[in-house]
Structure formats: structure tokens, C-alpha cells
Scaffold this active site. Structure first.
Site, PDB file in Angstrom:
ATOM      1  N   GLY C 518     -24.250  87.252  18.935  1.00 52.75           N
ATOM      2  CA  GLY C 518     -23.625  86.144  19.644  1.00 52.75           C
ATOM      3  C   GLY C 518     -22.546  86.548  20.623  1.00 52.75           C
ATOM      4  O   GLY C 518     -22.590  86.209  21.810  1.00 52.75           O
ATOM      5  N   ALA C 519     -21.565  87.269  20.139  1.00 55.23           N
ATOM      6  CA  ALA C 519     -20.384  87.548  20.970  1.00 55.23           C
ATOM      7  C   ALA C 519     -20.765  88.298  22.235  1.00 55.23           C
ATOM      8  O   ALA C 519     -20.398  87.911  23.344  1.00 55.23           O
ATOM      9  CB  ALA C 519     -19.360  88.335  20.152  1.00 55.23           C
ATOM     10  N   GLU C 699     -21.841  91.587  11.342  1.00 51.45           N
ATOM     11  CA  GLU C 699     -22.750  91.994  10.270  1.00 51.45           C
ATOM     12  C   GLU C 699     -22.531  93.449   9.901  1.00 51.45           C
ATOM     13  O   GLU C 699     -22.723  93.845   8.748  1.00 51.45           O
ATOM     14  CB  GLU C 699     -24.192  91.729  10.703  1.00 51.45           C
TER      15      GLU C 699
END
Lengths: 315, 223, 739
Positions: C518-519, C699
Site C-alpha cells: 500500500g504505502a 508485513e
């Protein structure tokens, strides 16, 4: 949650009378009852809220003990200076249980009456003799890691999940009640919780409508006080095994185990063996145990937890 | 405190409402063979005529403001706040006292608002996260959470902050905890004390380490 | 914007806004309870009725009949929807199993009906009155049993594929047989529940044939498309909004029951409906991380050089499901000339298995990094030295592919230095602190980086305000803040001056939040849109766009300069673009690396493990906001503690359900479990990844933590446990006698 009517009782006998009606239940803190009502494990038609009955004081008895009002919160009981000084096993047991928020709401009597945390009891799709007499027990042959190893039956292998009562058991507390007829009695805590036998739906010896008014502690017994609670996570979890103990300087003492049976498990003949060490005590206390494959570890764990307590008592 | 009345429990029959009860070991064999599930006695009961559930007037003082409501007796304090007063800062994470997201202060003491009926709180003073501070005027604990990044998704955060404020007060008042070596002594603000006392507030994002730092700052200690 | 060559120098490299620790911009609303989550849009939907789910009481079979008469007659009930009256429904592309049962039931607690009533209390009570009779069907709930006959399921082993189902390099069996030192060990990981704090929740509101949905979903576009597909309606007629997400961890990647049932309930009720799943239903209704059965074989020369490595994993899922790819990291993490990788997938009738934070690597690293620890001990090597010895700068399967950047060895050595690794006693069960057996453990951290196309729109309003619009979500990851930092850096304004609008299908489609992609990707999309806007501004001002700079609220070119606001005086300027990737990640392996260090105490009496210290060192490209990135890592470390010590969905193999389906019985870490956590980011910028030169950390922080804890427990006790979670019962009777 089924619909129910609600009343605030004004006096103890009136409360007992109201709660003796079919479908009625007492409501104090509500932390266990509402939990179970939301999933319709409990389905009262009428709630009798006893919060205004004034059973919220801790008083000294003439015998030199303490009389704990049924509505004293867990937090207030644990924090009482006399309890911390003379009955610290009780403070330790209470603060080992639940969370700060729950202890602020949960009452002394409600804590004694909390129902099992067996996951099959909590799931209304599963057979459970405790929830629905005669329906069977899905826990037997199922996931039973948390469940009982002794005092259980072929109808139910649930445990009493509390901590406070385990400490009260070593303190030889009495549970004071009043019934709908105004009759009062004092029940030794040893007799308060039933073994499941053929009627696991009956948790305690209380009769319909019988209201707990107080718990009485006999005069202090000295000694060093311990509550060793073993659980997977460090806090906010039910005991796999717990040990409440009061150990005297000569190595004698009292011991009760939590998380193993339908009630706080204390065998006086076993605790007499304390000077011989933990293994001797648990060998006697858990004689005739019927663990499952999932929870057989509770037996060595009880021994080791008691050994930890004995080691601390000698330190 | 409650009483169990197993023999007369009217709820006993309702357990069969979904028409199936998984049996014990004996019925387990059924999982491998198609079988029509026997229907239970309750099935025969014709649908009862509907009756409206009882309601009651409830008066609360929420964040300093008197609120008069008429509520279903089943309405929890949590749902009264969220659904009736639209104070949605107090969160419903589990609705069973297992997560702490619904923590509010009632008469100065933190509780799980999900495990309390609104009708139990007649006349009580309730402080929610909205009563602590606003985005323009944060409470010192709220500001410390922002500074120390003591949250991620934000859902457990109001409950964490209400608990954090209450925990510092509980330590000040001398309420004992599980991690005290001597429960008769006065508790101190240490990292382990804070962590133990905050353990009723689950944060699945795992902001615990930062929350402890935020609380230490507000408490004025470096634990 | 196509990203197909390494990023050159660009405005992000100034690092005046990006790369600085920044308080979250959503902090004030989150800490005051004023950020609206899915169930809380009272202002937008003042008249919502309440939906409550009726979940299936069996795991597999058929609904024989449903009797809704009592429920319909109950007070306040407006509508009841079952599959029989829902009309024809499709199935979302990303759902393995349909979200509404009927007549077939696919898993326990699958939705059977929704009851809509005026109040929450009425809906809940009436849901309890719906009578469902079932016929149970044949089913398989036992993973070990099912794996005995389960087929191989490699990345390219689908039916009809000519590719071999097993990945092989060299001759594994021969090399392993010939290796002087070898390990052959089996590991198990259990099913895990996401257990996010915000339940699955949605509010659905119809206006004619137009549907507006407020929900809690990590991937707005996936949810949007699959809701349209499920309801058989055009996507354009649905507005799908997810501005705040109270945790997801992969559980909210996909369209779930709450959204579908709220929409169906609202349609039937003729008014808006809000619906949240009750906590006891979540674990079985939703997806979970599947359990694995893993076997790892490692052969090495006496100096520690790995000559053979094999990783096999088996898992289960519903029909047409996917394997838990626990072997992924073993393809890339360590060198070794002879390699073998394979997976088996069993069909189970447990709830749908799917992605949970670091799918594949999270359980895979829990096994591989214990195997590495075991192997190091066999070799008499320090576990860090053994790992560094087998470090590689190229893809071990395809040596022509280099890692874009790989500082694994530095993570390990720098971590060792900071953690005081030299004080570790290599011989287990030697260190005691009172009743505590003390041990230290290490593991590598590894998680692949994924490129995902991501679009954004950036507006410069007439009054000079920069606004970013993208359907990106903030699931606690800090998206609001890093997107503001990115646009701030690009447009020469502070992050606080940027308005960020997220989580709506009205905005350009972003990468969304998942897979730690995402980032990096979402900010790269914002970067691309900002480049477009910068060009327009330069054009509007008549500047040469090649040398224009944006700084301090001013736009400058040569010796000319203007206020940013001035550029839009003549009308709002809008830049919109999408970052797109192609071949660069084919020529380079783009991954993130790290090292986890932990110290544990194991109670010598009870066997209970408690964490004493934790450190993570991460090398993951440019860190956009060190503050929120650090939080991502400590949060992942906390989840790693859960998977190491307590988390396990207990399977009832008779009835096919996860028995411990609430937050009291499925234990996740609490405050008391988590000590102070340290995180170090190595200073990096990966120009092969994207223009931001950033990768992900959310993660990475989880991958390896469990193994580091397992290794520390072994170091403390001398008892090796290979079955997670490492609860006290797994080693209790092998601990030294105490009584």
C-alpha cells in the site's frame, strides 16, 4: 437477547420473592449474565436488579473475620486494606482475574455464580447438557484444552472458571443467603458449587430465588499467601491451572486449585502432605482424575505450579 | 449476582431454534454421512403473537449533559451512547467484555459499557472519549497518544485512552494489581504496572509499546 | 506514468517532508472518537434500520427448510432475506465461497439470512427466532488426513499446465544424501484469525437502483467490483466508501457478508440498513490464515555452505481455493545449488482460507527460520554467521536476476551489535534469572515487495489548497499522513496543508491496502499525479517545466517565482495519473529484509513464556514516515508474539468449526505480553521499486518474529518445539524437574 422486564428491588426478601418466579433472575454487575443473554445461553424473562440493596460494605465480624457484602465490587474487595493485609490470597486471586474494567463492575456474589467458559456451552448450535439438559455434551471428544480434569462427569467436563472463589475456598469462607420466605442460611464455600454428576445444569446449591447477601471470612489464619495463575497470555485470560495457597512457617498450609474442576478444588487430606512437597499433594488431590488428551497437561502443571508456590514460600 | 434456575429456565426450549444441535461423540459420525436432522419439539409451537418489548425511561448525565431517553430494557449502555445519543467514539469491538473498546467512565470508574444495561445506570454520570477532549482541544492523554503514535487503525483507541486516564487514577488511589510484589504496598507507575492494568484493552494493531510510552509521559515518569 | 527504468533523481529525494517522522494527520480525530467508522454514519444515514445475521449452524450440507414466521411476527421486524428471496446472486471474483448460503451450506456460520428490524435489539432477538433445518453432507475437516491424498499445487501445477508441479534447481535428493550435515524436520502452524478490532460492518442505502455503501474494506475497487458482481448490477450504480478501517490484516481485503447482507436487507426493507457481524460469528464466517504442515530439509558442507534445501508445505482450503504459500521465501532467502520446493492443497470444508498479514511468508518463516537455527546448531555455527554464510545477492533459482537491494547481512550484524547478541550463551538452558530460564533468539526477516498500479488525482484549488483524492484506504497504516507528505514534498507545502481524501469509489483506483504494497504504490501514484499537476502549474505560469521547483509554498523557475496559490487563480488545476509497472521487477528481485532479535523468559516451573526484549532491524527502501512505519513494525512484532505463543483457531474435526470463536477464547497478545520494542530502519532508497524508492514494512515486521521467539525458547530451555503456538503444554514435561 430475549425481551425481559426489569425491576430494581428495594429489599432483599422482596428481591428473592421476585426472582423466585419462573424465568426471573437476579442482576448485579451483569458482566457474565449479559454476556450470556446476548447469545441466548441465558434467556430470563425478568431481571431483578439488586444494586440498591446496600450490600456494598465490608465489615468486621465479632469473630474477628470479615463480612463482605454481596455487591462489593471485585476492585473494592481486592483493594480493601484489611483484605490486603490479612487475606492477601484473596486480593491476589481477584487481581489475577478478568480486567480492571470488569473488576470495577463485577460483584462478589456474581463472581461466585459465574458460569463456565466451555466453548460448547457458549455456542448454542452445540449440544450441551449444562445449557440444555439431556442434549448431550459436545465437549466430550471435542476441543477440551481448557476443560476439567477432575470432579467432572460423563454429562459435562466444564470447569468453574473463577479465581476469587478459589482463594475463598482456602479461607473457608461462608456464603450467606436469604430466600423468598425470608429464611437465611450460611453455606460453606466447600459445598456451594456442585459437582456436575447427572445435573450439570445446576451450578450451585442455591434454590430458585435464593439471594446471596454476603460472603464471610473467618478470622485471619496468618501464613504467607499466594495465588499462582497459569495462562497462555500474561493477563486477561482464564486460568489453565491456578493455585491458591496459604503456607505457614512450618511448611503446613492450605491449597486449592482453580481451572481444573467444577469447583475450586481443595482436598484437605492432600494439603496435609504439603511438607512432603508438591508432587505428594497433587498425587493425592488429583487421585481419580479423568483428563482428556487435550488437557492431561493440567496434572503435571498443577504439580509444577504448586512447586513454584512452595519455593516462593521458602524464599 | 444472578441465580440459575435450570429446571424452570424458559430459555431451555429456545436452544433448538436453529433446528440442529451438534451432538456429542456419538453424533459425530453424522458428519460423514448425509442425514436429515431431527426436528425439535419447539418446532411444533406456532409463532407467538408479537408483543412489543418493554421500554423504560432512563436518565443519564453524559459528558456533563443530562440525557433523558426511553429505551428497550435490552439496550446496553454502549448502544445507548452509540445508537441513541450518536456518541460513536465509544466503540463496539466484541460486545462481550473481551476487548475493552467500549470502555467509558461511570461515576469516575472505568467499565465495559457493552456489559451494562442502560437501565442499570439511572442517574449515573458517564464520561466518554468525547467528554475528554476535542480535536481542537485534546486531553493530555489524547495528545500523548498522538505524539507517541499510540494507535494505528484507531478503533480501540478511545477505549485505550479512557482506560489510560482511569489507570493513572487507579494507581494514584492505590488500587492493587497482579504484578505488585507486595499487594499491601502502594502501587507505583512502572512500565509493567501500566501494561498489566491496560490488559483489558486489546489493540490488534499492536500499539502497546507506544501506548505505554504515552502513559508514562502523562504520568510524568520514565519507566 | 510508466515505471520501467530505475528512478533517477526526483523531487522526493529532497526529503524535506517525506522521510520525516510525522504525527498522523488523522490523530486528532482518532484519539477523540470523531473519525467515523463503517457503522457510524448517523449524519449521512439518519434513518437506518438494523440488520442482524442468521449464521449457519452446520459446516457442510443443505438447508432443508427455513421457517421465518416467528421472526417475521416479532416486534419491529421489517424484512427477512434468505437466499430463496434474494434473487439470483453472483459470486465475487475474489471470493472462493459464496457469501450467502442456500440451499447448499459451505461452512459453519456462513450467512443464511439477514433479519432487518427497527432497532438493534429487535433484529437480534428476531434473528434468534428464525428456524433452519439442515441436512448434513459429507465433509472433510481434518487437514492431516486430507493431506495424505492431496494433490501437488505449485504456482504452475494447475490442471493442463505443462509445467512441473515441483520447483527444482539442480538435484536436490542427491545433494541432500551426500551432504555431511543435514536436517530433516517437520513443523506445523495452526489456523489464525485476523481478529481485527472493528467488526465487519456496513451501511447500505438505496436510492432507486443506486446503492451507496459505507463499509470497512481494505480494497475499495475489489470490493466495489465484487459487490456489483454479487448483486448483478453495474458497478457505476454503486458508491463504495471505506474512509476509516478499524483493522483488517487481510480479513477485509475482499467483499464480505456484511456488505452483501446490508445491501440485500436494505433493498427488502425499503430503507437504509446497518449491519455488523457479532464477534462470535466472525472467526467462522470470515476468512482465516490456513494451517500448514511443513517439511524442511537442509544439507550443508561442514563449513556451513548449504548444498541442498527443500521446503514442502501442505494446507487446505475450500474447493477451488488456494494454498497457503508457506514455501515462498525459501525460493529466495538463502543460496544453495540444489533446491526443491512444493506445495500440496487439500480440500477442506472449514471456512475459507485466505490472506492474512504476510500470507505465505508469515507461517513459512516460522518454519524456515527455526530450521536454520537447528541447522546452525548441528554445524556448531552461530546462527547469524550461518545465515550470512548463505546470503545471496541473486535469485538462487535464477542467478541472472539480482536483488534490487539486499542488506540482510547488515540487518543481522547491526541487530546483533545493538541487541548484545555476543552475550548469548550458545549452549541452551544455561541462563537463569530467578525462576526464569532466559534465552535469546534471532531470525531473518523477509517479505517480497509487490508492485501494483495505483492512481490518484491532485487538485490545486483557487485558494491554493492541495487536495489528494484516491480510493486508497488507511487501515492503521498511516496512509492519510504519508500521502500528505508525498503531495507536500512534490508541491512544496507542509504535509498539514494537504487535504487527503481516501476510501471512496468516486476517486481514482489505487493499489489499496494489502501485502505491504500500500504505502509504496499508493504514494507512487500520488507522485505521478503530482508530476502531472506540476506540469500544469508550470504551463499556467508560463514556466519551463524542466527546471521548475516547488518549495515553501512557492513555484520557481530560474529567477522567476510565484505563490503556489497564484497558479490556480484562474481556475482549479487538476492532475491525475496512475503509476504502472512492467518489466523492472522481472529483471530485479525486489524484496524487503530485516532481522528479529528477542529475549524470552520461560518460567522454569510452569513453562509459560514471556517476552523480555524485542528488536527489529529493517531494510525496506526509503521510509516515508519513520513514525508510522515504526508502528507498523511493532504491531507486526506483536502479532508475531501471538502466533508464536498463543494464537490458534481450534478445529473441531467432527463438526467442522473453529471452536474458540470469540476474543476470550482466541487469545491475542495483551499489553502485559509486550515489552518495550525497538525498531531500526537502515537508511535505504530502492530506485528499482518506484519513484518513491520505497517498499513496505507492515508485513516484514511479522516475518520471522515467531521463529526468533521459538529459537529463544529453545535457547532458554534446550527443548525444541516445532508445533506452533509454543504453549507451555508443548514442553512442560521436558523441562527440568521442580518437584
Amino acid at each position: 437477547m430475549k425481551a425481559f422486564t426489569y425491576e430494581r428491588a428495594k429489599d432483599a426478601q422482596g428481591a428473592a420473592r421476585a426472582a423466585a418466579q419462573p424465568g426471573a433472575k437476579f442482576l448485579a454487575g451483569g458482566t457474565n449474565l449479559l454476556d450470556l443473554m446476548k447469545i441466548e445461553v441465558e434467556t430470563p424473562a425478568h431481571l431483578v436488579d439488586v444494586q440498591d440493596l446496600g450490600f456494598d460494605k465490608i465489615e468486621e465480624t465479632r469473630e474477628g473475620g470479615l463480612r463482605i457484602g454481596a455487591l462489593v465490587t471485585n476492585t473494592d474487595l481486592a483493594a480493601d486494606a484489611r483484605v490486603r493485609r490479612d487475606y492477601s490470597v484473596l486480593t491476589r486471586a481477584i487481581v489475577a482475574g478478568a480486567s480492571g474494567q470488569l473488576r470495577n463492575k463485577a460483584s462478589t456474589a456474581g463472581n461466585l455464580l459465574q458460569r463456565t467458559r466451555c466453548p460448547y456451552f457458549y455456542d448454542t448450535n452445540m449440544a450441551c447438557n449444562k445449557r440444555k439438559p439431556g442434549s448431550g455434551c459436545a465437549a466430550i471428544g471435542g476441543y477440551s484444552r481448557q476443560l476439567g480434569v477432575i470432579g467432572v462427569s460423563d454429562k459435562c467436563i466444564a470447569t468453574f472458571p473463577g479465581d476469587m472463589a478459589v482463594a475463598m475456598r482456602v479461607l473457608d469462607a461462608y456464603v450467606e443467603t436469604i430466600d423468598a420466605g425470608g429464611q437465611r442460611r450460611a453455606i460453606p464455600i466447600a459445598d456451594f458449587h456442585r459437582l456436575w454428576g447427572d445435573h450439570p445444569e445446576q451450578d450451585t446449591v442455591l434454590k430458585p430465588g435464593e439471594l446471596i447477601t454476603a460472603v464471610t471470612l473467618p478470622k485471619p489464619i496468618g501464613g504467607k499467601h499466594f495465588y499462582e495463575k497459569v495462562r497462555d497470555r500474561a493477563s486477561y485470560a482464564y486460568a489453565l491451572v491456578s493455585v491458591a495457597a496459604v503456607i505457614q512457617p512450618d511448611g503446613t498450609g492450605r491449597v486449592a486449585f482453580g481451572g481444573v474442576a467444577p469447583r475450586p478444588w481443595r482436598v484437605e487430606a492432600a494439603e496435609a502432605l504439603l511438607p512432603q512437597g508438591a508432587a505428594a499433594v497433587t498425587a493425592r488431590a488429583f487421585q481419580g482424575a479423568t483428563p482428556t488428551k487435550d488437557n492431561a497437561f493440567k496434572l503435571p502443571l498443577a504439580t509444577r505450579a504448586l512447586a513454584s508456590v512452595i519455593a516462593q514460600s521458602k524464599a | 449476582m444472578k441465580e440459575t434456575m435450570p429446571k424452570t429456565d424458559p430459555g431451555a426450549l429456545s436452544m433448538s431454534r436453529r433446528g440442529v444441535l451438534a451432538g456429542g461423540a456419538a453424533t459425530a459420525a453424522m458428519t460423514s454421512a448425509p442425514a436429515a436432522i431431527a426436528q425439535e419439539a419447539a418446532r411444533a409451537t406456532a409463532p407467538a403473537p408479537s408483543q412489543p418489548a418493554p421500554t423504560m425511561p432512563v436518565s443519564l448525565e453524559v459528558n456533563g449533559k443530562r440525557q433523558n431517553l426511553t429505551l428497550d430494557t435490552r439496550t446496553t449502555l454502549l448502544d445507548a451512547l452509540r445508537e441513541h445519543l450518536h456518541l460513536t467514539g465509544t466503540k463496539k469491538g466484541c460486545d462481550h467484555g473481551q476487548c475493552g473498546a467500549c470502555t467509558v467512565m461511570v461515576n469516575g470508574v472505568r467499565i465495559n459499557s457493552c456489559l451494562s444495561l442502560a437501565v442499570q445506570h439511572q442517574g449515573d454520570k458517564v464520561t466518554t472519549i468525547e467528554g475528554l477532549g476535542t480535536p481542537d482541544k485534546l486531553h493530555p492523554m489524547q495528545a500523548a497518544f498522538v505524539k507517541h503514535d499510540g494507535y494505528q487503525c484507531g478503533y480501540c483507541t478511545p477505549g485505550q485512552i479512557c482506560s489510560a486516564v482511569a489507570v493513572l487514577d487507579e494507581i494514584k488511589r492505590g488500587v492493587p494489581s497482579h504484578v505488585q510484589a507486595d499487594v499491601s504496598a502502594r502501587p507505583q507507575v512502572t512500565n509493567m504496572e501500566l501494561r498489566e492494568r491496560m490488559s483489558g484493552n486489546i489493540c490488534r494493531c499492536g500499539a502497546y509499546s507506544n501506548i505505554a510510552e504515552a502513559m508514562e509521559e502523562v504520568a510524568g515518569v520514565r519507566a | 506514468m510508466k515505471f520501467d527504468t530505475p528512478a533517477g533523481q526526483n523531487p522526493i529525494d529532497r526529503m524535506q517532508v517525506v522521510g520525516r517522522a510525522h504525527d498522523r494527520l488523522d490523530g486528532p480525530v482518532k484519539t477523540t472518537g470523531t473519525a467515523p467508522y463503517a457503522y457510524e454514519h448517523h449524519a449521512d444515514v439518519p434513518n437506518a434500520a438494523y440488520g442482524y445475521l442468521v449464521p449457519a449452524a452446520i459446516a457442510k450440507g443443505r438447508i432443508a427448510s427455513i421457517d421465518t414466521r416467528a421472526a417475521k411476527a416479532a416486534p419491529g421486524v421489517i424484512a427477512i432475506v434468505t437466499a430463496a428471496d434474494a434473487g439470483p446472486l453472483g459470486k465475487g471474483d475474489k471470493n472462493t465461497v459464496k457469501l450467502l448460503a442456500g440451499p447448499e451450506v459451505d461452512h459453519y456460520h456462513q450467512a443464511v439470512a439477514v433479519v432487518v428490524a427497527e432497532t438493534f435489539e429487535q433484529a437480534r432477538a428476531a434473528a434468534g427466532l428464525v428456524r433452519v433445518d439442515y441436512a448434513r453432507g459429507a465433509a472433510q475437516f481434518d487437514l492431516d488426513d486430507a493431506l495424505k491424498t492431496a494433490p501437488l499445487k505449485g504456482g504452475s501445477s494447475d490442471e493442463g499446465s505443462a509445467a512441473p508441479p515441483v520447483d527444482r534447481v539442480g538435484k536436490f535428493e542427491e545433494a541432500f544424501a551426500a551432504a555431511p550435515v543435514k536436517l530433516d524436520a517437520r513443523y506445523t502452524t495452526p489456523d489464525h484469525s485476523h481478529a481485527m478490532m472493528e467488526p465487519f460492518a456496513s451501511i447500505a442505502s438505496w436510492n432507486g437502483d443506486q446503492l451507496t455503501l459505507w463499509t470497512s474494506n481494505q480494497m475499495v475497487n475489489w470490493g466495489h467490483e465484487d459487490l456489483a458482481k454479487t448483486l448483478n448490477m453495474p458497478k457505476e450504480k454503486i458508491r463504495f466508501m471505506s474512509p476509516y478501517v478499524g483493522g483488517g490484516f487481510g480479513g477485509k481485503l475482499f467483499l464480505r457478508t456484511d456488505a452483501v447482507m446490508a445491501a440485500l436487507g436494505a433493498k427488502a426493507a425499503g430503507r437504509p440498513v446497518k449491519l455488523a457481524l457479532s464477534r462470535p460469528v466472525m472467526a467462522n464466517n470470515a476468512t482465516h490464515r490456513p494451517a500448514t504442515r511443513q517439511r524442511i530439509r537442509i544439507g550443508a558442507q561442514k563449513d556451513g555452505t548449504i548444498t541442498a534445501i527443500a521446503h514442502e508445505s501442505g494446507s487446505g482450503d475450500q474447493p477451488n481455493g488456494s494454498p497457503e504459500t508457506a514455501v515462498n521465501q525459501t525460493k529466495l532467502l538463502y543460496a544453495g545449488a540444489n533446491r526443491m520446493i512444493s506445495m500440496r492443497l487439500a480440500v477442506l470444508n472449514l471456512p475459507e482460507g485466505n490472506a492474512m498479514r504476510a500470507p505465505g511468508e508469515a507461517p513459512g518463516m516460522m518454519a524456515l527460520e527455526v530450521a536454520m537455527d537447528e541447522m546452525a546448531e548441528k554445524l556448531g555455527l552461530d546462527p547469524i554467521a550461518f545465515r550470512i554464510k548463505n546470503d545471496t545477492q541473486v535469485d538462487p533459482e535464477k542467478p541472472e536476476r539480482r536483488f534490487s537491494q539486499r542488506q540482510l547481512a547488515r540487518c543481522l550484524t547491526e541487530g546483533a551489535e545493538r541487541f548484545g547478541w555476543s552475550r548469548r550463551n550458545a549452549k541452551p538452558a544455561q541462563v537463569r534469572d530467578g525462576k526464569w530460564l532466559v534465552g535469546m533468539g534471532v531470525a531473518s526477516a523477509f517479505r517480497n515487495h509487490m508492485n501494483m498500479a495505483s492512481a490518484a488525482r491532485v487538485r490545486l484549488s483557487q485558494n491554493g489548497v492541495v487536495t489528494v483524492e484516491t480510493d486508497m484506504t488507511d487501515i492503521g497504516t498511516g496512509s492519510y499522513t504519508i500521502i500528505a507528505q508525498t503531495a507536500g514534498e512534490m508541491m512544496g507545502v507542509p504535509a498539514e496543508a494537504v487535504v487527503v481524501k481516501l476510501g471512496s469509489s468516486a476517486y481514482p483506483v489505487s493499489a489499496g491496502s494489502g501485502g505491504q504494497w500500500g504505502a509504496a504504490n499508493a504514494t507512487a501514484g500520488v507522485y505521478a499525479a503530482c508530476v502531472k499537476l506540476r506540469e500544469q502549474i508550470a504551463q499556467r505560469l508560463g514556466y519551463n517545466s524542466a527546471d521548475v521547483t516547488f518549495q515553501g509554498g512557492k513555484v520557481s523557475s530560474g529567477n522567476r517565482s510565484a505563490d503556489l496559490a497564484k497558479a490556480a487563480q484562474g481556475g482549479e488545476l487538476v492532475g491525475e495519473d496512475k503509476i504502472e509497472f512492467n518489466k523492472l521487477d522481472k529483471s530485479y528481485q525486489i524484496s524487503t529484509f530485516g532481522a528479529h532479535f528477542v529475549e524470552v523468559g520461560v518460567d522454569a516451573y510452569t513453562g509459560a513464556t514471556r517476552l523480555r526484549r524485542m528488536l527489529a532491524v529493517c531494510a525496506a527502501g526509503r521510509i516515508i514516515n519513520p513514525k508510522s512505519a515504526r508502528s507498523q513494525v511493532i504491531g507486526a512484532m506483536t502479532m508475531g508474539v501471538g502466533s508464536a505463543l498463543m494464537e490458534e483457531l481450534a478445529v473441531d474435526k467432527r463438526f467442522g468449526l473453529f471452536v474458540n470463536h470469540d476474543l476470550a477464547s482466541y487469545e491475542v497478545p495483551v499489553h502485559a505480553d509486550i515489552p518495550h520494542q525497538d525498531v531500526v530502519f537502515l537508511d535505504e532508497a530502492d530506485d528499482k521499486a518506484n519513484p518513491m524508492k520505497a517498499k513496505g514494512v507492515g508485513e516484514l515486521g511479522l516475518c520471522g518474529v515467531g521463529a526468533a521467539i521459538a529459537n529463544a525458547i529453545y535457547n532458554a530451555t534446550g527443548v525444541r518445539v516445532r508445533d506452533y503456538p509454543i504453549t507451555l503444554d508443548k514442553h512442560l514435561e521436558q523441562l527440568p524437574a521442580v518437584a
